[in-house]
Scaffold this motif. Structure first.
Motif, mmCIF file in Angstrom:
data_model
loop_
_atom_site.group_PDB
_atom_site.id
_atom_site.type_symbol
_atom_site.label_atom_id
_atom_site.label_comp_id
_atom_site.label_asym_id
_atom_site.label_seq_id
_atom_site.Cartn_x
_atom_site.Cartn_y
_atom_site.Cartn_z
ATOM 1 N N CYS A 128 0.819 -1.217 0.000
ATOM 2 C CA CYS A 128 0.000 0.000 0.000
ATOM 3 C C CYS A 128 0.852 1.266 0.000
ATOM 4 N N THR A 129 2.120 1.158 0.353
ATOM 5 C CA THR A 129 3.002 2.329 0.329
ATOM 6 C C THR A 129 3.228 2.846 -1.096
ATOM 7 N N ARG A 130 2.919 2.015 -2.087
ATOM 8 C CA ARG A 130 3.042 2.463 -3.473
ATOM 9 C C ARG A 130 2.069 3.606 -3.767
ATOM 10 N N LEU A 131 0.983 3.684 -2.988
ATOM 11 C CA LEU A 131 -0.015 4.731 -3.214
ATOM 12 C C LEU A 131 0.560 6.125 -2.985
ATOM 13 N N LEU A 132 1.632 6.208 -2.201
ATOM 14 C CA LEU A 132 2.224 7.523 -1.933
ATOM 15 C C LEU A 132 2.731 8.179 -3.209
ATOM 16 N N SER A 133 3.179 7.346 -4.163
ATOM 17 C CA SER A 133 3.682 7.900 -5.417
ATOM 18 C C SER A 133 2.556 8.293 -6.359
ATOM 19 N N CYS A 134 1.358 7.747 -6.125
ATOM 20 C CA CYS A 134 0.216 8.047 -7.005
ATOM 21 C C CYS A 134 -0.555 9.289 -6.566
ATOM 22 N N ILE A 135 -0.383 9.698 -5.303
ATOM 23 C CA ILE A 135 -1.194 10.780 -4.741
ATOM 24 C C ILE A 135 -0.461 12.101 -4.861
ATOM 25 N N ASN A 136 -1.150 13.063 -5.370
ATOM 26 C CA ASN A 136 -0.637 14.431 -5.360
ATOM 27 C C ASN A 136 -0.863 15.000 -3.956
ATOM 28 N N PRO A 137 0.163 15.534 -3.305
ATOM 29 C CA PRO A 137 -0.008 16.034 -1.931
ATOM 30 C C PRO A 137 -1.165 17.025 -1.778
ATOM 31 N N SER A 138 -1.404 17.820 -2.782
ATOM 32 C CA SER A 138 -2.510 18.785 -2.684
ATOM 33 C C SER A 138 -3.872 18.100 -2.730
ATOM 34 N N ASP A 139 -3.953 16.898 -3.302
ATOM 35 C CA ASP A 139 -5.233 16.188 -3.379
ATOM 36 C C ASP A 139 -5.693 15.684 -2.022
ATOM 37 N N LEU A 140 -4.777 15.571 -1.081
ATOM 38 C CA LEU A 140 -5.167 15.119 0.252
ATOM 39 C C LEU A 140 -6.127 16.080 0.928
ATOM 40 N N GLU A 141 -6.124 17.325 0.498
ATOM 41 C CA GLU A 141 -7.020 18.300 1.103
ATOM 42 C C GLU A 141 -8.481 18.039 0.732
ATOM 43 N N HIS A 142 -8.725 17.164 -0.229
ATOM 44 C CA HIS A 142 -10.095 16.801 -0.561
ATOM 45 C C HIS A 142 -10.740 15.954 0.527
ATOM 46 N N ILE A 143 -9.924 15.210 1.263
ATOM 47 C CA ILE A 143 -10.478 14.291 2.258
ATOM 48 C C ILE A 143 -9.872 14.493 3.642
ATOM 49 N N CYS A 144 -8.950 15.423 3.787
ATOM 50 C CA CYS A 144 -8.245 15.597 5.060
ATOM 51 C C CYS A 144 -8.157 17.066 5.456
ATOM 52 N N ASP A 145 -8.008 17.253 6.728
ATOM 53 C CA ASP A 145 -7.541 18.527 7.256
ATOM 54 C C ASP A 145 -6.021 18.424 7.340
ATOM 55 N N VAL A 146 -5.334 19.366 6.715
ATOM 56 C CA VAL A 146 -3.878 19.288 6.596
ATOM 57 C C VAL A 146 -3.237 20.429 7.374
ATOM 58 N N LYS A 147 -2.212 20.092 8.115
ATOM 59 C CA LYS A 147 -1.414 21.081 8.825
ATOM 60 C C LYS A 147 0.032 20.984 8.355
ATOM 61 N N GLY A 148 0.705 22.123 8.313
ATOM 62 C CA GLY A 148 2.094 22.161 7.868
ATOM 63 C C GLY A 148 2.184 22.520 6.403
ATOM 64 N N SER A 149 3.389 22.562 5.906
ATOM 65 C CA SER A 149 3.637 22.923 4.516
ATOM 66 C C SER A 149 4.894 22.212 4.044
ATOM 67 N N GLY A 150 5.046 22.161 2.727
ATOM 68 C CA GLY A 150 6.229 21.517 2.166
ATOM 69 C C GLY A 150 6.195 20.019 2.387
ATOM 70 N N ASP A 151 7.351 19.493 2.741
ATOM 71 C CA ASP A 151 7.450 18.056 2.970
ATOM 72 C C ASP A 151 6.913 17.642 4.325
ATOM 73 N N VAL A 152 6.805 18.574 5.246
ATOM 74 C CA VAL A 152 6.309 18.257 6.589
ATOM 75 C C VAL A 152 4.827 18.639 6.651
ATOM 76 N N ARG A 153 3.990 17.640 6.417
ATOM 77 C CA ARG A 153 2.553 17.869 6.425
ATOM 78 C C ARG A 153 1.883 16.727 7.181
ATOM 79 N N ALA A 154 0.960 17.093 8.065
ATOM 80 C CA ALA A 154 0.227 16.105 8.846
ATOM 81 C C ALA A 154 -1.241 16.159 8.445
ATOM 82 N N CYS A 155 -1.874 14.998 8.419
ATOM 83 C CA CYS A 155 -3.247 14.882 7.925
ATOM 84 C C CYS A 155 -4.149 14.265 8.983
#
Length: 310
Positions: A128-155
């Motif tokens: 399932c870790t392969r999914l990390l390469s398929c996901i655009n980091p900005s797309d996580l905001e569709h289903i998550c509350d995101v804190k942080g910026s750049g490479d350090v982001r928590a969901c």
């Protein structure tokens, strides 16, 4: 055609030493060289929460679902061998966010914000870790509350954002169904295949309801119910089967009921003599002259006449 089983078991009727294989229809854009080409892996299905087969393209840029169409009696002729498994597999693209949702919902119970790479950690499905390469980091905001910026982001999973994202998916699917003239009442069917042009026109609600069912195939049952409520979609009520009324139970009674009317008067009398066959002995006896003979029953009748004489 990837190997299906690692045991090397041969299919019935096969004269090949190769392992059993799949027959898969793959787009040219997905197929690649053997080195770093498409890879088949098992992941957690977001609807059933059971193992399902998926395909990752080269360098995990895209994930596709593997669908199987099976028939009971069908095989494939591959070269000079017979492939016992006659099922046909096809791959279709799937949004990786659907595959991430179960992990986000599960981690939401802790109430903590976590990096996405820590959320996608599964000992049973390590791929399932392969999914990390398929996901655009900005797309996580569709289903998550995101804190942080750049490479350090928590969901952290957001129900409100997820329902709005799913709503857009349903509306997009409904628009596509409408443009393709797919008949969604009484089963999906293209209008070009109907026998009459006077086909019942589906309403916007019918397309939304059908599209919601398609999207619900990739989310949990609870989330599907929340989606229908969020969009105000009313599911059709289940119609009771029209059949014969249930038979009434007969009243149990120790007395035999009497008929209210004499139905014997409606009986048809058959005045025609019945044809009865006689045995050979009966036919011979019928030819004998019976003049002066008494019947056998006369010997057993009461002798009333003799008593009166006395």
């Amino acid at each position: 055609m990837p190997p299906r089983r690692g045991s090397g078991e041969k299919g019935r009727g096969s004269n090949s030493e190769e392992k059993d294989q799949w027959v898969v229809v793959v787009p040219d854009s997905v197929a690649g060289s053997q080195d770093g080409g498409p890879t088949f892996v098992k992941l957690l299905h977001p609807k059933t929460e059971k193992s399902a087969m998926f395909l990752f393209t080269k360098e995990n840029q895209q994930v596709l679902e593997v669908l199987a169409f099976q028939e009971e009696f069908r095989s494939w002729f591959i070269g000079e061998s017979v492939q016992q498994d006659g099922s046909l597999h096809m791959v279709t693209p799937v949004d990786p966010l659907f595959l991430v949702l179960p992990y986000l919902v599960k981690a939401y119970e802790s109430g903590m914000y976590m990096p996405i790479d820590q959320l996608l950690s599964d000992d049973q499905y390590p791929e399932c870790t392969r999914l990390l390469s398929c996901i655009n980091p900005s797309d996580l905001e569709h289903i998550c509350d995101v804190k942080g910026s750049g490479d350090v982001r928590a969901c952290r999973y957001s129900e409100e954002r997820t329902l709005e994202w799913l709503k857009q998916k349903v509306e997009q699917a409904a628009d596509k169904l409408t443009d393709s003239s797919v008949k969604v009442t009484g089963g999906a069917q293209l209008l070009t295949f109907t026998h009459s042009l006077k086909t019942e026109q589906a309403s916007r609600d019918d397309y939304l309801r059908y599209a919601c069912g398609l999207v619900s195939d990739y989310i949990s049952t609870d989330l599907s119910k929340q989606l229908t409520q969020h969009m105000g979609i009313k599911l059709p009520e289940k119609k009771e089967k029209c059949g014969e009324p249930p038979a009434k139970k007969a009243k149990l009674s120790s007395e035999i009921p009497e008929a209210a009317e004499d139905y014997s008067k409606f009986a048809v009398k058959d005045d025609k003599p019945k044809n009865t066959k006689m045995t050979a002995a009966q036919r011979a006896l019928s030819k004998v002259d019976k003049t002066g003979m008494k019947s056998i029953s006369s010997f057993f009748s009461p002798k009333t006449a003799a008593k009166n004489k006395k």
